[in-house]
Write a protein that holds these residues in place. Structure first.
Motif, PDB file in Angstrom:
ATOM      1  N   GLY A  53       0.786  -1.231   0.000  1.00  0.00           N
ATOM      2  CA  GLY A  53       0.000   0.000   0.000  1.00  0.00           C
ATOM      3  C   GLY A  53       0.809   1.266   0.000  1.00  0.00           C
ATOM      4  O   GLY A  53       0.258   2.364   0.126  1.00  0.00           O
ATOM      5  N   HIS A  54       2.142   1.158  -0.190  1.00  0.00           N
ATOM      6  CA  HIS A  54       3.045   2.315  -0.167  1.00  0.00           C
ATOM      7  C   HIS A  54       3.613   2.518  -1.558  1.00  0.00           C
ATOM      8  O   HIS A  54       4.288   1.640  -2.089  1.00  0.00           O
ATOM      9  CB  HIS A  54       4.164   2.045   0.853  1.00  0.00           C
ATOM     10  N   ASP A  55       3.341   3.667  -2.155  1.00  0.00           N
ATOM     11  CA  ASP A  55       3.909   4.001  -3.459  1.00  0.00           C
ATOM     12  C   ASP A  55       5.310   4.569  -3.236  1.00  0.00           C
ATOM     13  O   ASP A  55       5.439   5.679  -2.694  1.00  0.00           O
ATOM     14  CB  ASP A  55       3.034   5.034  -4.170  1.00  0.00           C
ATOM     15  N   PRO A  56       6.356   3.854  -3.618  1.00  0.00           N
ATOM     16  CA  PRO A  56       7.710   4.328  -3.327  1.00  0.00           C
ATOM     17  C   PRO A  56       8.111   5.569  -4.113  1.00  0.00           C
ATOM     18  O   PRO A  56       9.084   6.234  -3.762  1.00  0.00           O
ATOM     19  CB  PRO A  56       8.588   3.133  -3.705  1.00  0.00           C
ATOM     20  N   ASP A  57       7.380   5.872  -5.184  1.00  0.00           N
ATOM     21  CA  ASP A  57       7.704   7.054  -5.985  1.00  0.00           C
ATOM     22  C   ASP A  57       7.170   8.336  -5.365  1.00  0.00           C
ATOM     23  O   ASP A  57       7.789   9.399  -5.470  1.00  0.00           O
ATOM     24  CB  ASP A  57       7.143   6.902  -7.404  1.00  0.00           C
TER      25      ASP A  57
END
Length: 242
Positions: A53-57
């Motif tokens: 659930g974490h967008d690294p961008d």
């Protein structure tokens, strides 16, 4: 016709996204966990972060995802199928994630605006305060210690404390039993639908805050009010606390 509530005697806070700015606190923690699971930074760690659930961008988080609403065991359950066979068991990865959560709890968290002032005001009004988190209990204690708020909270429970997990009612019921209040005299403050569903399941009042990934549209159907953050809680309680 408006509902008449008994006077509020206690407030039970979620931790992440409520006492802490979610993205600013959890982006580095999520990245550390993913890189540990993947064996280092790179494409696989990015895949794990997105799955959790974490967008690294953008370092944004998805409401209701494993990293937002789940426990270390939920994150591990999400990640194990994405890792090379035999790399991690669910039990070992859960322990590794939980260890990282705890190790970073005293360094990564960023408090929401007005947190100390709000907590001190609430306690000064005679309200009993608690924390209920999907993180582990040790992390919650470490975070409170980091902010100098340990003595302000009468009760802390995590997913590993034996009081159940969100959105079930166990954490609220355990808090109420421990401090001698009824759920109807308790306000649960949280940034996620899981927090507010927990409040309803236990018969407590529910207040949403917008310092986590959820929007006002997500929280409004489940809460008496959606506040910008906990700093707005004292004024709301003056008007609606009974």
């Amino acid at each position: 016709m408006s509902t008449v509530h008994p006077a509020v005697r206690a407030v039970l806070f979620d931790k992440d996204g409520t006492l802490l700015h979610f993205a600013r606190s959890w982006a580095p923690i999520s990245r550390s966990c993913a890189e540990r699971a993947a064996g280092g930074p790179g494409a696989l760690a990015d895949v794990l972060m997105r799955a959790g659930g974490h967008d690294p961008d953008t370092d944004s988080f998805r409401q209701g995802s494993a990293m937002v609403a789940g426990t270390a065991a939920d994150v591990a359950r999400c990640w194990v199928p994405l890792l090379p066979a035999g790399t991690w068991t669910h039990q070992a990865l859960t322990a590794a994630i939980d260890h990282t959560f705890t190790a970073r709890a005293g360094t990564a968290p960023v408090a929401v605006d007005g947190l100390p002032e709000t907590i001190h005001w609430l306690q000064g009004q005679g309200l009993v305060l608690g924390v209920a988190t999907s993180d582990n209990e040790r992390s919650a204690h470490a975070t409170l210690a980091l902010f100098g708020l340990t003595d302000n909270f009468a009760f802390v429970t995590g997913w590993d404390s034996g009081n159940g997990t969100k959105p079930g009612p166990g954490m609220v019921r355990a808090f109420c039993a421990a401090v001698g209040v009824s759920p109807a005299e308790t306000v649960v403050v949280g940034d996620s639908t899981h927090d507010l569903e927990m409040a309803h399941a236990a018969g407590a009042r529910a207040v949403g805050v917008l310092t986590g990934p959820a929007t006002a549209a997500d929280l409004a159907p489940l809460s008496e009010v959606v506040l910008p953050g906990v700093a707005a809680l004292p004024d709301w309680l003056k008007a609606h606390g009974g």
